[in-house]
Design an enzyme around this catalytic site. Sequence first.
Site, mmCIF file in Angstrom:
data_model
loop_
_atom_site.group_PDB
_atom_site.id
_atom_site.type_symbol
_atom_site.label_atom_id
_atom_site.label_comp_id
_atom_site.label_asym_id
_atom_site.label_seq_id
_atom_site.Cartn_x
_atom_site.Cartn_y
_atom_site.Cartn_z
ATOM 1 N N ASP A 1 -13.093 -51.067 71.259
ATOM 2 C CA ASP A 1 -13.903 -50.676 72.420
ATOM 3 C C ASP A 1 -13.784 -49.172 72.664
ATOM 4 O OD1 ASP A 1 -14.948 -53.155 72.976
ATOM 5 O OD2 ASP A 1 -13.275 -53.750 74.258
ATOM 6 N N ASN B 1 -17.403 -46.740 81.222
ATOM 7 C CA ASN B 1 -16.405 -47.634 81.822
ATOM 8 C C ASN B 1 -16.077 -47.266 83.269
ATOM 9 O OD1 ASN B 1 -15.807 -49.529 79.899
ATOM 10 N ND2 ASN B 1 -13.921 -48.554 79.182
ATOM 11 N N GLU B 2 -15.507 -46.072 83.436
ATOM 12 C CA GLU B 2 -15.055 -45.707 84.777
ATOM 13 C C GLU B 2 -14.757 -44.222 84.918
ATOM 14 O OE1 GLU B 2 -12.153 -45.594 82.357
ATOM 15 O OE2 GLU B 2 -12.106 -47.680 82.950
ATOM 16 N N ALA C 1 -2.342 -48.341 92.927
ATOM 17 C CA ALA C 1 -1.076 -48.323 93.677
ATOM 18 C C ALA C 1 -1.220 -47.650 95.048
ATOM 19 C CB ALA C 1 0.019 -47.643 92.844
HETATM 20 P P1 NAP Z 1 -6.921 -47.699 75.076
HETATM 21 O O1 NAP Z 1 -5.592 -47.342 75.623
HETATM 22 O O2 NAP Z 1 -7.034 -48.223 73.682
HETATM 23 O O3 NAP Z 1 -7.641 -48.750 76.050
HETATM 24 C C1 NAP Z 1 -6.931 -49.741 76.701
HETATM 25 C C2 NAP Z 1 -7.550 -51.105 76.412
HETATM 26 O O4 NAP Z 1 -8.811 -51.238 77.075
HETATM 27 C C3 NAP Z 1 -7.806 -51.349 74.926
HETATM 28 O O5 NAP Z 1 -7.388 -52.657 74.618
HETATM 29 C C4 NAP Z 1 -9.316 -51.200 74.841
HETATM 30 O O6 NAP Z 1 -9.843 -51.916 73.756
HETATM 31 C C5 NAP Z 1 -9.724 -51.827 76.149
HETATM 32 N N1 NAP Z 1 -11.079 -51.552 76.644
HETATM 33 C C6 NAP Z 1 -11.771 -50.386 76.668
HETATM 34 N N2 NAP Z 1 -12.974 -50.555 77.246
HETATM 35 C C7 NAP Z 1 -13.048 -51.872 77.586
HETATM 36 C C8 NAP Z 1 -14.062 -52.652 78.236
HETATM 37 N N3 NAP Z 1 -15.204 -52.127 78.662
HETATM 38 N N4 NAP Z 1 -13.793 -53.973 78.465
HETATM 39 C C9 NAP Z 1 -12.632 -54.515 78.059
HETATM 40 N N5 NAP Z 1 -11.639 -53.826 77.444
HETATM 41 C C10 NAP Z 1 -11.857 -52.517 77.224
HETATM 42 O O7 NAP Z 1 -7.851 -46.392 75.273
HETATM 43 P P2 NAP Z 1 -9.346 -46.220 74.770
HETATM 44 O O8 NAP Z 1 -9.610 -47.141 73.645
HETATM 45 O O9 NAP Z 1 -9.575 -44.753 74.593
HETATM 46 O O10 NAP Z 1 -10.201 -46.723 76.010
HETATM 47 C C11 NAP Z 1 -10.277 -45.984 77.193
HETATM 48 C C12 NAP Z 1 -10.292 -47.004 78.303
HETATM 49 O O11 NAP Z 1 -9.008 -47.555 78.409
HETATM 50 C C13 NAP Z 1 -10.565 -46.418 79.672
HETATM 51 O O12 NAP Z 1 -11.950 -46.307 79.909
HETATM 52 C C14 NAP Z 1 -9.888 -47.447 80.567
HETATM 53 O O13 NAP Z 1 -10.799 -48.433 81.021
HETATM 54 C C15 NAP Z 1 -8.882 -48.142 79.681
HETATM 55 N N6 NAP Z 1 -7.532 -47.970 80.221
HETATM 56 C C16 NAP Z 1 -6.944 -49.075 80.726
HETATM 57 C C17 NAP Z 1 -5.702 -48.967 81.340
HETATM 58 C C18 NAP Z 1 -5.095 -50.195 81.895
HETATM 59 O O14 NAP Z 1 -5.714 -51.268 81.790
HETATM 60 N N7 NAP Z 1 -3.945 -50.105 82.521
HETATM 61 C C19 NAP Z 1 -5.063 -47.742 81.422
HETATM 62 C C20 NAP Z 1 -5.699 -46.625 80.890
HETATM 63 C C21 NAP Z 1 -6.950 -46.753 80.289
HETATM 64 P P3 NAP Z 1 -9.621 -51.392 72.213
HETATM 65 O O15 NAP Z 1 -8.202 -51.676 71.862
HETATM 66 O O16 NAP Z 1 -10.578 -52.225 71.444
HETATM 67 O O17 NAP Z 1 -9.951 -49.919 72.166
#
Ligand code: NAP
Length: 258
Positions: free
Chosen positions: A45, A116-117, A179
């Site tokens: 993603d 995403n956000e 938080a």
């Molecule tokens: P990443 O650290 O690999 O992303 C974290 C997880 O979010 C990965 O498993 C990624 O899938 C998944 N993801 C991304 N977009 C998604 C969606 N629309 N629906 C469901 N899962 C999704 O970093 P990245 O690949 O560069 O992605 C950036 C995104 O990570 C940011 O937009 C944010 O939404 C997310 N993120 C999540 C957290 C958290 O949940 N605590 C913290 C920071 C960022 P893949 O492994 O397939 O890439």
Amino acid sequence: MKTYAIVCKQDPQSLSLSEKLKAQLNDILIYDEEHPEMVISVGGDGTMLYSVHKYMDQLERVAFIGIHTGTLGFLTDYQRDEYQQLIDDIRKGDYLIYERHLLEVKTKEEKYLALNEVRVENNRRSQVIDVYINDDFFETFRGNGLCVSTASGSTAYNKSLGGAVINSNAGLMQLSEIAGIHHNAYRSLGSPLILDKSHTIHLQSQSYQGAILGVDHLVIDLKDKDSIDIAMANQKARFLQYKRVPFTKRLKRAYLRS
Ligand code: NAP
Ligand code: MN
């Protein structure tokens, strides 16, 4: 559709899949990295986010499709063992265009689009943010930060924050707390708030020192005087849809079944 490009995660598995795709697609399409009509994202993603940002200035013309080489894949329709099906579907050319809503965020100096956000985060100290909705003061937030997600992003960071999962074609944005501090002196809504295109969220602070603005996978340092405006964007990201994967099936596949 005549031209295409591949955006590939730089791991051996994705690179080899990308070569296999190219070998067959070059018979029917022209590879054009600068001006593709179709962009195939090979990876996760995160790779799809990167792909959309890479072609953000050509959104009216480009359509995206993803094949996942990792474990799940929420923004990708094909799993890695389905690559032959993807090629056959492209060859058949029987598709629909599916539009995903984006957010637009403006700081004093810059403007970005997010799939995403958009989030303001500070891990060094509690961040105080005055939240205005359509120029009307709404609340003062204290805590690590705030996240505003699209429907597409509702399953990403927003979900980890306890936000609601929203059907991906809804033109809605969701404000969630990271938080938040809640007690007698400090009060903010606490629950995720879902708004629509009639709303603009304005985030203001005396000091953004140590804080970052996250836009999907991008991280931007905030400056003290920055004020941040977030609204639904007029632009949308177009996704190719060869097979209809119902939203609830996608959810089950990603979160409920192993
Ligand atoms: P990443 O650290 O690999 O992303 C974290 C997880 O979010 C990965 O498993 C990624 O899938 C998944 N993801 C991304 N977009 C998604 C969606 N629309 N629906 C469901 N899962 C999704 O970093 P990245 O690949 O560069 O992605 C950036 C995104 O990570 C940011 O937009 C944010 O939404 C997310 N993120 C999540 C957290 C958290 O949940 N605590 C913290 C920071 C960022 P893949 O492994 O397939 O890439
Ligand atoms: Mn990732």
